[in-house]
Design a protein around this motif. Structure first.
Motif, PDB file in Angstrom:
ATOM      1  N   GLY A 168       0.800  -1.210   0.000  1.00 30.87           N
ATOM      2  CA  GLY A 168       0.000   0.000   0.000  1.00 30.87           C
ATOM      3  C   GLY A 168       0.837   1.266   0.000  1.00 30.87           C
ATOM      4  O   GLY A 168       2.074   1.218  -0.088  1.00 30.87           O
ATOM      5  N   SER A 169       0.141   2.396   0.122  1.00 26.01           N
ATOM      6  CA  SER A 169       0.797   3.701   0.046  1.00 26.01           C
ATOM      7  C   SER A 169       0.325   4.612   1.170  1.00 26.01           C
ATOM      8  O   SER A 169      -0.788   4.472   1.679  1.00 26.01           O
ATOM      9  N   LEU A 170       1.189   5.522   1.533  1.00 28.84           N
ATOM     10  CA  LEU A 170       0.853   6.587   2.469  1.00 28.84           C
ATOM     11  C   LEU A 170       1.581   7.844   2.025  1.00 28.84           C
ATOM     12  O   LEU A 170       2.658   7.759   1.413  1.00 28.84           O
ATOM     13  N   ARG A 171       1.030   8.980   2.367  1.00 28.99           N
ATOM     14  CA  ARG A 171       1.721  10.242   2.137  1.00 28.99           C
ATOM     15  C   ARG A 171       1.864  10.971   3.461  1.00 28.99           C
ATOM     16  O   ARG A 171       0.864  11.304   4.108  1.00 28.99           O
ATOM     17  N   LEU A 172       3.094  11.207   3.832  1.00 25.00           N
ATOM     18  CA  LEU A 172       3.381  11.950   5.051  1.00 25.00           C
ATOM     19  C   LEU A 172       3.551  13.431   4.725  1.00 25.00           C
ATOM     20  O   LEU A 172       4.008  13.792   3.643  1.00 25.00           O
ATOM     21  N   ARG A 203      10.690   3.886  -4.555  1.00 23.19           N
ATOM     22  CA  ARG A 203       9.426   3.673  -3.826  1.00 23.19           C
ATOM     23  C   ARG A 203       8.924   4.944  -3.156  1.00 23.19           C
ATOM     24  O   ARG A 203       7.720   5.170  -3.055  1.00 23.19           O
ATOM     25  N   PHE A 204       9.846   5.762  -2.665  1.00 19.19           N
ATOM     26  CA  PHE A 204       9.487   6.986  -1.953  1.00 19.19           C
ATOM     27  C   PHE A 204       9.808   8.199  -2.819  1.00 19.19           C
ATOM     28  O   PHE A 204      10.794   8.209  -3.552  1.00 19.19           O
ATOM     29  N   THR A 205       8.961   9.215  -2.698  1.00 17.03           N
ATOM     30  CA  THR A 205       9.188  10.474  -3.409  1.00 17.03           C
ATOM     31  C   THR A 205       8.974  11.632  -2.447  1.00 17.03           C
ATOM     32  O   THR A 205       7.916  11.737  -1.822  1.00 17.03           O
ATOM     33  N   LYS A 263       3.395  26.746   1.227  1.00 14.49           N
ATOM     34  CA  LYS A 263       2.722  26.206   2.409  1.00 14.49           C
ATOM     35  C   LYS A 263       3.708  25.785   3.489  1.00 14.49           C
ATOM     36  O   LYS A 263       3.287  25.245   4.519  1.00 14.49           O
ATOM     37  N   ASN A 264       4.996  26.002   3.247  1.00 16.80           N
ATOM     38  CA  ASN A 264       6.018  25.557   4.213  1.00 16.80           C
ATOM     39  C   ASN A 264       5.823  24.091   4.583  1.00 16.80           C
ATOM     40  O   ASN A 264       5.929  23.700   5.759  1.00 16.80           O
ATOM     41  N   THR A 265       5.564  23.294   3.589  1.00 18.17           N
ATOM     42  CA  THR A 265       5.247  21.883   3.814  1.00 18.17           C
ATOM     43  C   THR A 265       6.065  20.999   2.885  1.00 18.17           C
ATOM     44  O   THR A 265       6.243  21.327   1.707  1.00 18.17           O
ATOM     45  N   VAL A 266       6.538  19.902   3.440  1.00 19.76           N
ATOM     46  CA  VAL A 266       7.250  18.882   2.677  1.00 19.76           C
ATOM     47  C   VAL A 266       6.461  17.587   2.780  1.00 19.76           C
ATOM     48  O   VAL A 266       5.919  17.268   3.848  1.00 19.76           O
ATOM     49  N   TYR A 267       6.406  16.859   1.678  1.00 16.13           N
ATOM     50  CA  TYR A 267       5.653  15.615   1.611  1.00 16.13           C
ATOM     51  C   TYR A 267       6.591  14.441   1.353  1.00 16.13           C
ATOM     52  O   TYR A 267       7.622  14.589   0.700  1.00 16.13           O
ATOM     53  N   LEU A 268       6.182  13.301   1.843  1.00 16.83           N
ATOM     54  CA  LEU A 268       6.889  12.066   1.529  1.00 16.83           C
ATOM     55  C   LEU A 268       5.845  11.058   1.061  1.00 16.83           C
ATOM     56  O   LEU A 268       5.062  10.552   1.868  1.00 16.83           O
ATOM     57  N   GLN A 269       5.831  10.834  -0.234  1.00 16.11           N
ATOM     58  CA  GLN A 269       4.933   9.836  -0.808  1.00 16.11           C
ATOM     59  C   GLN A 269       5.626   8.480  -0.731  1.00 16.11           C
ATOM     60  O   GLN A 269       6.726   8.309  -1.275  1.00 16.11           O
ATOM     61  N   MET A 270       4.986   7.545  -0.065  1.00 17.58           N
ATOM     62  CA  MET A 270       5.579   6.221   0.148  1.00 17.58           C
ATOM     63  C   MET A 270       4.710   5.180  -0.544  1.00 17.58           C
ATOM     64  O   MET A 270       3.532   5.020  -0.184  1.00 17.58           O
ATOM     65  N   ASN A 271       5.266   4.522  -1.514  1.00 14.78           N
ATOM     66  CA  ASN A 271       4.549   3.495  -2.268  1.00 14.78           C
ATOM     67  C   ASN A 271       5.194   2.137  -2.041  1.00 14.78           C
ATOM     68  O   ASN A 271       6.333   2.035  -1.594  1.00 14.78           O
ATOM     69  N   THR A 272       4.452   1.113  -2.390  1.00  8.12           N
ATOM     70  CA  THR A 272       4.932  -0.263  -2.275  1.00  8.12           C
ATOM     71  C   THR A 272       5.542  -0.497  -0.895  1.00  8.12           C
ATOM     72  O   THR A 272       6.675  -0.968  -0.745  1.00  8.12           O
ATOM     73  N   LEU A 273       4.789  -0.153   0.109  1.00  7.98           N
ATOM     74  CA  LEU A 273       5.301  -0.259   1.471  1.00  7.98           C
ATOM     75  C   LEU A 273       5.501  -1.713   1.879  1.00  7.98           C
ATOM     76  O   LEU A 273       4.766  -2.617   1.451  1.00  7.98           O
ATOM     77  N   LYS A 274       6.507  -1.917   2.703  1.00  3.75           N
ATOM     78  CA  LYS A 274       6.878  -3.242   3.184  1.00  3.75           C
ATOM     79  C   LYS A 274       6.800  -3.263   4.710  1.00  3.75           C
ATOM     80  O   LYS A 274       6.939  -2.213   5.347  1.00  3.75           O
ATOM     81  N   PRO A 275       6.624  -4.420   5.300  1.00  2.00           N
ATOM     82  CA  PRO A 275       6.599  -4.483   6.773  1.00  2.00           C
ATOM     83  C   PRO A 275       7.843  -3.867   7.408  1.00  2.00           C
ATOM     84  O   PRO A 275       7.746  -3.263   8.487  1.00  2.00           O
ATOM     85  N   GLU A 276       8.977  -3.976   6.746  1.00  2.45           N
ATOM     86  CA  GLU A 276      10.201  -3.402   7.315  1.00  2.45           C
ATOM     87  C   GLU A 276      10.234  -1.881   7.248  1.00  2.45           C
ATOM     88  O   GLU A 276      11.154  -1.256   7.776  1.00  2.45           O
ATOM     89  N   ASP A 277       9.243  -1.273   6.609  1.00  4.67           N
ATOM     90  CA  ASP A 277       9.131   0.190   6.634  1.00  4.67           C
ATOM     91  C   ASP A 277       8.434   0.679   7.902  1.00  4.67           C
ATOM     92  O   ASP A 277       8.343   1.885   8.137  1.00  4.67           O
ATOM     93  N   THR A 278       7.947  -0.248   8.708  1.00  3.78           N
ATOM     94  CA  THR A 278       7.290   0.121   9.951  1.00  3.78           C
ATOM     95  C   THR A 278       8.253   0.871  10.866  1.00  3.78           C
ATOM     96  O   THR A 278       9.340   0.377  11.177  1.00  3.78           O
TER      97      THR A 278
END
Length: 120
Positions: A15-19, A65-67, A74-89
């Motif tokens: 799955g994916s998440l965006r921080l 995988r990450f962008t 907006k003084n904001t930085v994003y981290l798009q995380m795709n193809t997440l793995k359990p070891e990314d926990t």
């Protein structure tokens, strides 16, 4: 100055998440912004960084995988995380080099962290 990291949560492997890392307060400019992560019982490791002009850097295990990106308005930085793995926990932290006044020194600030859990 406050750095607010958000966007973590529970996701299945693949799955994916965006921080997001949002800075607020007395800010004149933001230079480099980085993401780090710390898994339970482990040291805090570098994930990715971005300069004020958009140059990016990634840890080898995140490349492809990450962008990382930033919205300076907006003084904001994003981290798009795709193809997440359990070891990314891990808890993901952002830090930023912030200048409060023109010509002033840059101070480094850390956000409070946001937890990412990837289930298998």
């Amino acid at each position: 100055v406050q750095l607010q990291a958000s966007g973590g949560g529970l996701v299945q492997a693949g799955g994916s998440l965006r921080l997001s890392c949002a800075a607020s307060g007395s800010i004149f400019s933001i230079r480099d912004v980085g993401w780090y992560r710390q898994a339970p019982g482990k040291q805090r490791d570098f994930v990715s960084s971005i300069t004020s002009v958009g140059s990016t850097n990634y840890a080898d295990t995140m490349k492809g995988r990450f962008t990382i990106s930033r919205d300076n308005a907006k003084n904001t930085v994003y981290l798009q995380m795709n193809t997440l793995k359990p070891e990314d926990t891990a808890v993901y932290y952002c830090n930023a080099q912030i200048q409060h006044i023109t010509g002033g020194v840059y101070f480094t600030y850390w956000g409070q962290g946001t937890l990412v859990t990837v289930s298998s």
